[in-house]
Design an enzyme around this catalytic site. Structure first.
Site, PDB file in Angstrom:
ATOM      1  N   LYS A 153      77.159  33.069  35.582  1.00 34.32           N
ATOM      2  CA  LYS A 153      76.989  32.310  36.833  1.00 34.32           C
ATOM      3  C   LYS A 153      75.563  31.792  36.852  1.00 34.32           C
ATOM      4  O   LYS A 153      74.731  32.214  36.044  1.00 34.32           O
ATOM      5  CB  LYS A 153      77.297  33.175  38.049  1.00 34.32           C
ATOM      6  CG  LYS A 153      76.350  34.316  38.292  1.00 34.32           C
ATOM      7  CD  LYS A 153      76.722  34.979  39.607  1.00 34.32           C
ATOM      8  CE  LYS A 153      75.774  36.105  39.936  1.00 34.32           C
ATOM      9  NZ  LYS A 153      76.088  36.751  41.188  1.00 34.32           N
ATOM     10  N   CYS A 164      79.820  43.176  35.798  1.00 34.79           N
ATOM     11  CA  CYS A 164      80.442  44.115  36.744  1.00 34.79           C
ATOM     12  C   CYS A 164      81.949  43.933  36.909  1.00 34.79           C
ATOM     13  O   CYS A 164      82.707  44.870  36.664  1.00 34.79           O
ATOM     14  CB  CYS A 164      79.763  44.011  38.096  1.00 34.79           C
ATOM     15  SG  CYS A 164      78.095  44.666  38.055  1.00 34.79           S
TER      16      CYS A 164
END
Ligand code: NAD
Length: 447
Positions: free
Chosen positions: A319, A259
């Protein structure tokens, strides 16, 4: 009853699957459509094509209310509200690639009733207006359109759906907006109702601002390294100010994921296409690109030239708690290290299989231990829990040199040093010392 209206979901990725599973949990019958036959097959067999904590359970518990299909007509046979959740990646120019969105529009079957298309995909401001026009041109003026951007974060997506910070609904017709807003009523989330363009902008601006905070704290960390401050304390001291808040003030080796990079680029590009140069975002992007490469300099500081050195990369996903490698900092870092002639051995608890396809020339380890054995340095790339096991005497002894470059400031520097590791973080006081000495030595040249 409004709350149990059958729903369609177009696109079975992170957003689509979370949306489908969580609306099913709220009692809706949901039909999910994707064009990827393998993906639909896996889902029908009860296998999840993505890793998202808790999603498998929600899907399994509500499996009776969810149907998967390749046929878009099945969506509208069953539902009058369909969420569009297809991917909108970057093009080479940085614009959002809306091919999948237009594909959905082109594929719409004959629609007699009033149905609502609800855009959850992140799209440039003005897309809703263009879609409205396309629908009207196709003789589908009776089809409603609502912008309902998605704010979930991978790793906590199910929780984010159940307890959103806010629900944003932008509509051309008030009744359409109210209908979509009603679907979220059980979450009790604050509602922002607005026009379509503003809803689209809220999503882009939110991601751009979060990315800006990351690039900001990364620059502060870099300045800490040359001035003797410790960014961990600086960030804490800043974050306690209620006007600033503590979020997204953790320095590291740059933001990645599906994103931020594309949405920041899309907003910058959107502004540029409209005649406005969004200077701040240019800097945010540049800082992020440079930040991904800073680890290479830190390694060289300790190891000299990297040719022939063995570097263990701990974590590859952008992540923790996701297997998503899109725009992950690990990809740039691994390529840079290979270009420097280093041998790169990478480990990740769940992203290895996808990484094998993307990272040619990298060796892969199945455990963290295997990755660091014989290495000249271990680089913390993703804050997986397992990485906490690194600073032990056993792993120290297994390495050729006990050097940790902590790209996420994840480990306790003092504890690592007490065990005999050389520890280098991002913007932390101890890594600063060397930099100051170095700066002092080079001062006459700088003057
Ligand atoms: N992943 C996130 O964290 C996140 C968060 C908020 C918003 N978004 C936005 O939501 C959108 C979707 O993101 P994602 O991460 O779920 O994407 P994704 O790539 O994981 O999934 C997209 C899915 O859409 C399918 N698809 C493509 N064309 C289709 C069509 N015509 N009909 C049906 N399915 C089709 C693909 O096969 C794929 O399975 C993007 O615009 C993204 O920016 C993503």
């Amino acid at each position: 009853m409004q709350g149990r209206e059958p729903l369609g979901v177009i696109g079975a990725g992170w957003v689509g699957l979370v949306t489908a599973a969580c609306f099913a949990e709220l009692g809706h019958e949901v039909v999910v459509r994707d064009i990827d036959a393998e993906r639909i097959g896996e889902l029908e067999d009860g296998r999840l094509p993505i890793f998202e904590p808790g999603l498998d359970e929600v899907l399994a518990q509500n499996r009776g209310r969810i149907r998967f299909t390749l046929d878009i007509a099945e969506i509208f046979d069953a539902a009058r509200v369909a969420f569009i959740c297809v991917g909108t990646p970057s093009t080479y120019s940085g614009d959002a690639d809306l091919t999948a969105v237009w594909h959905v529009l082109d594929e719409l079957p004959e629609l007699q009733d009033r149905v609502l298309l609800v855009m959850k995909s992140t799209v440039p401001v003005g897309t809703g207006e263009k879609i409205r026009q396309r629908l009207d041109d196709k003789g589908l003026a009776h089809v409603g359109y609502v912008s309902n951007p998605e704010f979930l974060a991978e790793g906590t997506a199910v929780e984010n759906f159940r307890h959103p910070d806010r629900v944003v609904v932008g509509a051309f017709a008030e009744a359409d907006g109210a209908k979509v807003a009603g679907l979220y009523e059980p979450t009790g989330a604050p509602l922002v109702t607005t026009d379509v363009a503003s809803a689209e902008m809220i999503k882009l601006a939110s991601n751009a601002f979060l990315a800006t905070r990351i690039s900001f704290i990364n620059e502060i960390a870099n300045v800490c390294e040359v001035t003797g401050a410790d960014v961990a304390d600086v960030a804490r001291g800043m974050g306690l100010d209620h006007r600033l808040g503590p979020h997204f003030l953790r320095p590291g080796i740059g933001y990645g994921g599906s994103c931020f990079p594309k949405d920041v680029a899309a907003l910058k590009q959107l502004a540029g296409n409209s005649g406005y140069h969004f200077q701040l975002l240019s800097a945010v992007i540049e800082v992020n690109e440079l930040q991904k490469r800073r680890v290479v300099g830190k390694l060289k500081k300790h190891l000299g030239p990297l040719r022939g050195k063995e570097i263990a990369l701990l974590g590859l996903a952008f992540k923790p708690n996701t297997n998503d490698l899109r725009e992950a900092s690990s990809l740039v870092l691994a390529s840079r290290l290979l270009a420097e002639g280093a041998r790169v051995r990478a480990w990740d608890p769940i992203a290895i299989e996808d990484a094998r396809k993307l990272l040619k020339g990298v060796e892969f380890a199945t455990t963290l231990r295997e990755a660091v054995a014989g290495a000249d340095a271990a680089v913390v790339v993703t804050e997986w829990d397992e990485v906490r096991e690194l600073p032990t005497p056993e792993l120290r002894d297994s390495m050729r040199r006990p050097l940790i470059v902590d790209g996420r400031n994840f480990l306790d520097p003092e504890a690592a040093r007490a065990i005999g590791f050389t520890y280098e973080g991002i913007g932390r006081a101890a890594s600063t010392l060397g930099a100051i000495q170095q700066a002092e030595q080079t001062e006459p040249e700088l003057a």
